[in-house]
Design an enzyme around this catalytic site. Structure first.
Site, PDB file in Angstrom:
ATOM      1  N   ARG A   1       0.831  -1.223   0.000  1.00  0.00           N
ATOM      2  CA  ARG A   1       0.000   0.000   0.000  1.00  0.00           C
ATOM      3  C   ARG A   1       0.863   1.271   0.000  1.00  0.00           C
ATOM      4  O   ARG A   1       0.503   2.284   0.600  1.00  0.00           O
ATOM      5  CB  ARG A   1      -0.935   0.047   1.216  1.00  0.00           C
ATOM      6  CG  ARG A   1      -1.888  -1.100   1.338  1.00  0.00           C
ATOM      7  CD  ARG A   1      -2.884  -1.166   0.191  1.00  0.00           C
ATOM      8  NE  ARG A   1      -3.968  -2.081   0.501  1.00  0.00           N
ATOM      9  CZ  ARG A   1      -3.979  -3.382   0.215  1.00  0.00           C
ATOM     10  NH1 ARG A   1      -2.934  -3.920  -0.399  1.00  0.00           N
ATOM     11  NH2 ARG A   1      -5.017  -4.135   0.515  1.00  0.00           N
TER      12      ARG A   1
ATOM     13  N   CYS B   1     -10.618  -0.456   3.424  1.00  0.00           N
ATOM     14  CA  CYS B   1     -10.008  -0.482   4.755  1.00  0.00           C
ATOM     15  C   CYS B   1      -9.514   0.908   5.134  1.00  0.00           C
ATOM     16  O   CYS B   1      -8.909   1.606   4.314  1.00  0.00           O
ATOM     17  CB  CYS B   1      -8.855  -1.488   4.782  1.00  0.00           C
ATOM     18  SG  CYS B   1      -9.431  -3.187   4.817  1.00  0.00           S
TER      19      CYS B   1
ATOM     20  N   GLU C   1      -4.776   4.123   5.851  1.00  0.00           N
ATOM     21  CA  GLU C   1      -4.734   3.748   4.435  1.00  0.00           C
ATOM     22  C   GLU C   1      -5.566   4.767   3.646  1.00  0.00           C
ATOM     23  O   GLU C   1      -5.211   5.173   2.544  1.00  0.00           O
ATOM     24  CB  GLU C   1      -5.284   2.340   4.217  1.00  0.00           C
ATOM     25  CG  GLU C   1      -5.305   1.996   2.736  1.00  0.00           C
ATOM     26  CD  GLU C   1      -5.737   0.583   2.430  1.00  0.00           C
ATOM     27  OE1 GLU C   1      -5.192  -0.367   3.027  1.00  0.00           O
ATOM     28  OE2 GLU C   1      -6.628   0.436   1.571  1.00  0.00           O
TER      29      GLU C   1
HETATM   30  N1  EPU Z   1     -10.736 -10.420  10.874  1.00  0.00           N
HETATM   31  C1  EPU Z   1     -11.469 -10.416  12.022  1.00  0.00           C
HETATM   32  N2  EPU Z   1     -12.445  -9.473  12.181  1.00  0.00           N
HETATM   33  C2  EPU Z   1     -12.687  -8.529  11.234  1.00  0.00           C
HETATM   34  C3  EPU Z   1     -11.926  -8.520  10.070  1.00  0.00           C
HETATM   35  C4  EPU Z   1     -10.941  -9.491   9.906  1.00  0.00           C
HETATM   36  O1  EPU Z   1     -11.270 -11.257  12.900  1.00  0.00           O
HETATM   37  O2  EPU Z   1     -13.586  -7.708  11.454  1.00  0.00           O
HETATM   38  C5  EPU Z   1      -9.727 -11.478  10.701  1.00  0.00           C
HETATM   39  C6  EPU Z   1     -10.161 -12.422   9.569  1.00  0.00           C
HETATM   40  O3  EPU Z   1     -11.004 -13.426  10.044  1.00  0.00           O
HETATM   41  C7  EPU Z   1      -8.842 -12.943   9.079  1.00  0.00           C
HETATM   42  C8  EPU Z   1      -7.887 -11.767   9.311  1.00  0.00           C
HETATM   43  O4  EPU Z   1      -8.514 -10.919  10.260  1.00  0.00           O
HETATM   44  O5  EPU Z   1      -8.405 -14.027   9.848  1.00  0.00           O
HETATM   45  C9  EPU Z   1      -7.595 -11.002   8.033  1.00  0.00           C
HETATM   46  O6  EPU Z   1      -8.835 -10.529   7.473  1.00  0.00           O
HETATM   47  P1  EPU Z   1      -9.045 -10.332   5.899  1.00  0.00           P
HETATM   48  O7  EPU Z   1      -8.758 -11.601   5.175  1.00  0.00           O
HETATM   49  O8  EPU Z   1     -10.349  -9.676   5.694  1.00  0.00           O
HETATM   50  O9  EPU Z   1      -7.878  -9.388   5.502  1.00  0.00           O
HETATM   51  P2  EPU Z   1      -7.491  -7.965   6.018  1.00  0.00           P
HETATM   52  O10 EPU Z   1      -6.050  -8.046   6.392  1.00  0.00           O
HETATM   53  O11 EPU Z   1      -8.421  -7.413   7.009  1.00  0.00           O
HETATM   54  C10 EPU Z   1      -6.629  -7.213   3.665  1.00  0.00           C
HETATM   55  C11 EPU Z   1      -6.678  -5.921   2.908  1.00  0.00           C
HETATM   56  C12 EPU Z   1      -7.970  -5.822   2.109  1.00  0.00           C
HETATM   57  C13 EPU Z   1      -8.082  -6.998   1.167  1.00  0.00           C
HETATM   58  C14 EPU Z   1      -8.058  -8.288   2.008  1.00  0.00           C
HETATM   59  C15 EPU Z   1      -8.065  -9.545   1.150  1.00  0.00           C
HETATM   60  C16 EPU Z   1      -5.476  -4.203   4.129  1.00  0.00           C
HETATM   61  C17 EPU Z   1      -5.561  -3.074   5.089  1.00  0.00           C
HETATM   62  N3  EPU Z   1      -6.627  -4.813   3.834  1.00  0.00           N
HETATM   63  O12 EPU Z   1      -7.649  -7.125   4.654  1.00  0.00           O
HETATM   64  O13 EPU Z   1      -7.849  -4.652   1.314  1.00  0.00           O
HETATM   65  O14 EPU Z   1      -9.277  -6.937   0.419  1.00  0.00           O
HETATM   66  O15 EPU Z   1      -6.839  -8.316   2.790  1.00  0.00           O
HETATM   67  O16 EPU Z   1      -6.833  -9.710   0.529  1.00  0.00           O
HETATM   68  O17 EPU Z   1      -4.400  -4.518   3.635  1.00  0.00           O
HETATM   69  C18 EPU Z   1      -8.221  -2.314   1.346  1.00  0.00           C
HETATM   70  O18 EPU Z   1      -6.998  -2.205   1.274  1.00  0.00           O
HETATM   71  O19 EPU Z   1      -8.989  -1.325   1.373  1.00  0.00           O
HETATM   72  C19 EPU Z   1      -8.785  -3.638   1.445  1.00  0.00           C
HETATM   73  C20 EPU Z   1     -10.082  -3.861   1.618  1.00  0.00           C
END
Ligand code: EPU
Length: 302
Positions: A177, A226, A296
């Site tokens: 990012r 995010c 972000e």
């Molecule tokens: N999780 C929770 N509670 C929540 C959200 C997530 O427990 O409310 C846990 C999930 O269960 C999982 C872990 O956290 O075990 C990671 O969650 P997720 O797979 O949704 O990934 P993330 O790290 O929250 C990132 C990117 C997203 C992207 C997803 C999928 C960032 C800040 N976010 O989210 O990107 O779509 O991975 O690859 O890097 C964005 O950048 O705007 C964005 C949406």
């Protein structure tokens, strides 16, 4: 801010710039938040240096708007005008494994168009709202891929040097990012080099990513994706969730009940509501985990 100087107003059509007076940024951003100002829509990249000389010489401050999908804009009358590129048609031209894409092209449509022509690699980006230029600037990514991997060349306007420039992909650093572009560089066009893959196979990948996204993100609600970057080795969403902050509300700004790193506009949220919610959550995470979450979302609060 109004563009009122008759000299500026008269020069705009010659530069291929369309003036939309009193545009509402809430209508141009996925969060549905933001005040009003004049919008200058640019139809010719080549006119940008002259346009910016014109604005600077008449003391008209400006900001560049992409697709508005990762942006939180302040309320009220805005103290700068907003510049936005108008996408030419066609906005994607293919040449073997190369895709020449205008920065104003819609990201989702670009991924789909390339896929239909058996060019893959960007399946993870399906469902990420915004323009190709916006994705490029922040090195958008999801499900194990990021757009930077495929960038071979970028055409941009350098505000600092006041000139158009073409950069080779390997001269740009793409990190999580984050890119080496200056904050006021304006993305104009990009050449992507994409791996050949049969459409059917790409479609399968797209379906899997779509399904994952649908099951974990609040897609039908107004958000900027995010709000925070993930700290190294951790997930901001999980941390916020662990603190029991899902559904926390300040005015009409609310932490999503589906994914805790998405903050949604649950009605008529103001920028003030959203900024207060962001600050509140950030402070609680800092106290509980000793981690300062980095934004972000881009904030235009000045
Ligand atoms: N999780 C929770 N509670 C929540 C959200 C997530 O427990 O409310 C846990 C999930 O269960 C999982 C872990 O956290 O075990 C990671 O969650 P997720 O797979 O949704 O990934 P993330 O790290 O929250 C990132 C990117 C997203 C992207 C997803 C999928 C960032 C800040 N976010 O989210 O990107 O779509 O991975 O690859 O890097 C964005 O950048 O705007 C964005 C949406």
């Amino acid at each position: 801010m109004r563009v009122e100087d008759p000299k500026v107003v008269a020069a705009l059509p010659e530069l291929g710039v369309q003036l939309r007076a009193n545009a509402c940024l809430a209508e141009l951003t996925s969060l549905g938040i933001g005040g009003t100002t004049d919008l200058l829509r640019i139809t010719r990249h080549e006119a940008i240096p002259e346009l910016l000389r014109l604005l600077d010489s008449h003391g008209v401050p400006h900001k560049f708007l992409g697709g508005g999908s990762n942006l939180l804009v302040r309320d009220g009358e805005l103290p700068w005008v907003v510049l936005q590129l108008v996408s030419p048609q066609p906005d994607v031209v293919l040449d073997g494994n190369l895709a020449h894409v205008d920065a104003a092209a819609d990201l989702g449509r670009t991924v789909t168009y390339c896929a239909k022509n058996d060019l893959g690699g960007m399946e993870g980006l399906i469902g990420v709202p915004g323009t190709v230029g916006g994705a490029l600037r922040m090195n958008a990514g999801a499900y194990g891929m990021q757009i930077g991997t495929y960038v071979r060349e970028v055409k941009l306007y350098r505000t600092a040097g006041r000139h158009l420039e073409t950069l080779r992909g390997d001269h740009i650093s793409f990190e999580y990012r984050h890119t080496s572009f200056a904050p006021d560089d304006m993305m104009l066009a990009v050449t992507l080099e994409l791996p050949s893959k049969p459409y059917k196979e790409i479609l399968q990948g797209i379906r899997i990513c779509n399904e994952k996204r649908r099951s974990s993100q609040p897609l039908g609600q107004k958000s900027a994706g995010c709000i925070f970057k993930n700290p190294p080795g951790a997930s901001a969403g999980r941390m916020i969730d662990e603190l029991g902050l899902k559904s926390l509300r300040m005015g009409d700004a609310q932490v999503s009940d589906r994914h805790a790193n998405f903050f949604v506009n649950a009605g008529r949220a103001t920028a003030q509501d959203m900024l207060a919610l962001i600050a509140n959550v950030r402070e609680r995470v800092a106290k509980a985990f000793d981690v300062i979450l980095e934004y972000e979302v881009v904030v235009w609060n000045g």
